[in-house]
Enzyme design. Structure first.
Site, PDB file in Angstrom:
ATOM      1  N   HIS A 171      36.157  28.766  81.873  1.00  0.00           N
ATOM      2  CA  HIS A 171      34.812  29.186  82.718  1.00  0.00           C
ATOM      3  C   HIS A 171      34.044  28.034  82.154  1.00  0.00           C
ATOM      4  O   HIS A 171      32.895  28.255  81.376  1.00  0.00           O
ATOM      5  CB  HIS A 171      34.306  30.427  82.427  1.00  0.00           C
TER       6      HIS A 171
ATOM      7  N   GLU B  64      46.281  35.613  85.928  1.00  0.00           N
ATOM      8  CA  GLU B  64      46.499  34.409  86.894  1.00  0.00           C
ATOM      9  C   GLU B  64      47.834  33.870  86.992  1.00  0.00           C
ATOM     10  O   GLU B  64      48.042  32.691  87.308  1.00  0.00           O
ATOM     11  CB  GLU B  64      45.217  33.362  86.396  1.00  0.00           C
TER      12      GLU B  64
ATOM     13  N   HIS C 228      43.122  27.216  82.818  1.00  0.00           N
ATOM     14  CA  HIS C 228      41.719  27.411  83.627  1.00  0.00           C
ATOM     15  C   HIS C 228      40.399  28.095  82.408  1.00  0.00           C
ATOM     16  O   HIS C 228      41.017  28.634  81.354  1.00  0.00           O
ATOM     17  CB  HIS C 228      42.086  28.792  84.385  1.00  0.00           C
TER      18      HIS C 228
ATOM     19  N   HIS D 155      32.688  30.597  89.336  1.00  0.00           N
ATOM     20  CA  HIS D 155      33.856  31.079  88.501  1.00  0.00           C
ATOM     21  C   HIS D 155      34.394  30.000  87.265  1.00  0.00           C
ATOM     22  O   HIS D 155      34.151  30.389  86.248  1.00  0.00           O
ATOM     23  CB  HIS D 155      35.184  31.436  89.455  1.00  0.00           C
TER      24      HIS D 155
ATOM     25  N   GLU E  18      32.496   6.922  82.986  1.00  0.00           N
ATOM     26  CA  GLU E  18      33.959   7.036  82.613  1.00  0.00           C
ATOM     27  C   GLU E  18      34.663   7.849  83.608  1.00  0.00           C
ATOM     28  O   GLU E  18      36.054   7.915  83.669  1.00  0.00           O
ATOM     29  CB  GLU E  18      34.333   7.499  81.251  1.00  0.00           C
TER      30      GLU E  18
HETATM   31  O1  2HA Z   1      41.598  35.768  82.293  1.00  0.00           O
HETATM   32  O2  2HA Z   1      39.660  34.023  83.560  1.00  0.00           O
HETATM   33  O3  2HA Z   1      40.293  34.313  86.116  1.00  0.00           O
HETATM   34  C1  2HA Z   1      40.406  35.912  82.728  1.00  0.00           C
HETATM   35  C2  2HA Z   1      40.053  35.021  83.748  1.00  0.00           C
HETATM   36  C3  2HA Z   1      40.602  35.468  85.380  1.00  0.00           C
HETATM   37 ZN    ZN Z   2      38.492  32.982  85.329  1.00  0.00          ZN
END
Ligand code: 2HA
Ligand code: ZN
Length: 298
Positions: free
Chosen positions: A141, A117, A139, A210, A169
């Site tokens: 999940h 990414e 980033h 995602h 909040e």
């Molecule tokens: O690194 O999360 O979006 C793996 C991921 C790709």
């Molecule tokens: Zn991801």
């Protein structure tokens, strides 16, 4: 775990946040990636001991960030393993003077490379640097946010309004709201461009089905932001599972919060009267949604 005496503070900080993210269940297997912009003064004590190796260049030049340094999680690496072996799972890169070459200065032992990414991270850094002091793009999940993306009507105003109502909040922590992307293939320039564009206006971006992208000045701040958004998402998942809200935080309540904490809420989300599930048949907004929310506001 005690850090080795010569371990840079930014590696120690990254280990802590990545370990916390894994513990939260947000980074299964090789899920998630983090980048942290380092200043000249951060890297200066170590530069002499590092040797530059080249990595595949960026597909598009980013001259605005030429010469900058980033600590970045490695492609295919597991957050779970970062504390045990930071030098194999993390790396420090420098963007070449042309804004295209990527030099590997430290880490990625055994031939690793930065996260898949990387385009989304670097484009997002470029976008946020323009008018904030952001140094972190994160980033992961986040479980309940992903779950919620299957049922919420997906436009930025509606997603933001739902998450503001999930806990008191929230409006104070992310007054600029959550940008909602359409589903896109990860690891591409296209998702990088779309994410960076939304991050100009919002400090959090939802990747439906995602995960989430968030930004901050420090690793702790970006982590705390995701924690807050994810906690609200957890509330909403429980609320939907309990059959829907019978009462909620009202627009007047949100306005009062914004006044008390001196924040400017995202106008499109404040203007909504509640929030909507995707199929429009389950009204969770205390029964007072009268008109459908306009989709595609971002
Ligand atoms: O690194 O999360 O979006 C793996 C991921 C790709
Ligand atoms: Zn991801």
């Amino acid at each position: 775990m005690r850090a080795p005496p010569d371990q840079p503070w930014f590696v120690t900080d990254m280990i802590r946040v990545a370990s916390d993210m894994w513990t939260k269940g947000w980074d299964e297997r090789n899920g998630g990636n983090v980048s942290y912009r380092l200043l000249e003064s951060d890297v200066a004590p170590y530069l002499e001991g590092w040797t530059a190796a080249s990595s595949p260049p960026l597909s598009k030049a980013l001259p605005e960030i030429a010469g900058q340094y980033y600590l970045v999680t490695g492609s295919g690496k597991y957050f779970r393993n970062i504390a045990q072996d930071p030098e194999a799972n993390l790396g420090v890169i420098r963007i070449g003077v042309d804004g295209r070459q990527v030099e590997l200065l430290w880490g990625y032992r055994d031939g690793g490379v930065p996260t898949s990414e990387l385009p989304a991270h670097l484009k997002s850094h470029r976008a946020r640097q323009a008018d904030t002091h952001a140094r972190v793009i994160m980033h992961c999940h986040a479980t309940n946010l992903i779950a919620l993306s299957y049922v919420l009507e997906l436009n930025s105003a509606n997603v933001t309004r739902a998450l503001w109502e999930g806990s008191t909040e929230c409006l104070v922590v992310f007054p600029d709201g959550v940008g909602a992307l359409s589903w896109m293939v990860p690891g591409t320039d296209a998702i990088g461009d779309a994410t960076a564009e939304l991050l100009r206006k919002h400090s959090v971006v939802l990747w439906p089905f995602h995960g989430v992208f968030a930004t901050g000045e420090t690793l702790g701040e970006a982590f705390g932001l995701i924690e807050t958004v994810e906690k609200s998402a957890e509330m909403l998942v429980k609320i939907v599972a309990m059959g829907g809200a019978r009462q909620t935080i009202s627009t007047q309540n949100l306005i009062a919060l914004a006044r008390r904490f001196d924040v400017v809420p995202m106008p499109e989300a404040l203007a909504l009267d509640g929030w909507r599930l995707a199929d429009g048949t389950h009204d969770l907004s205390n029964g007072n949604v009268s008109a459908p929310v306009q989709a595609g506001q971002d």
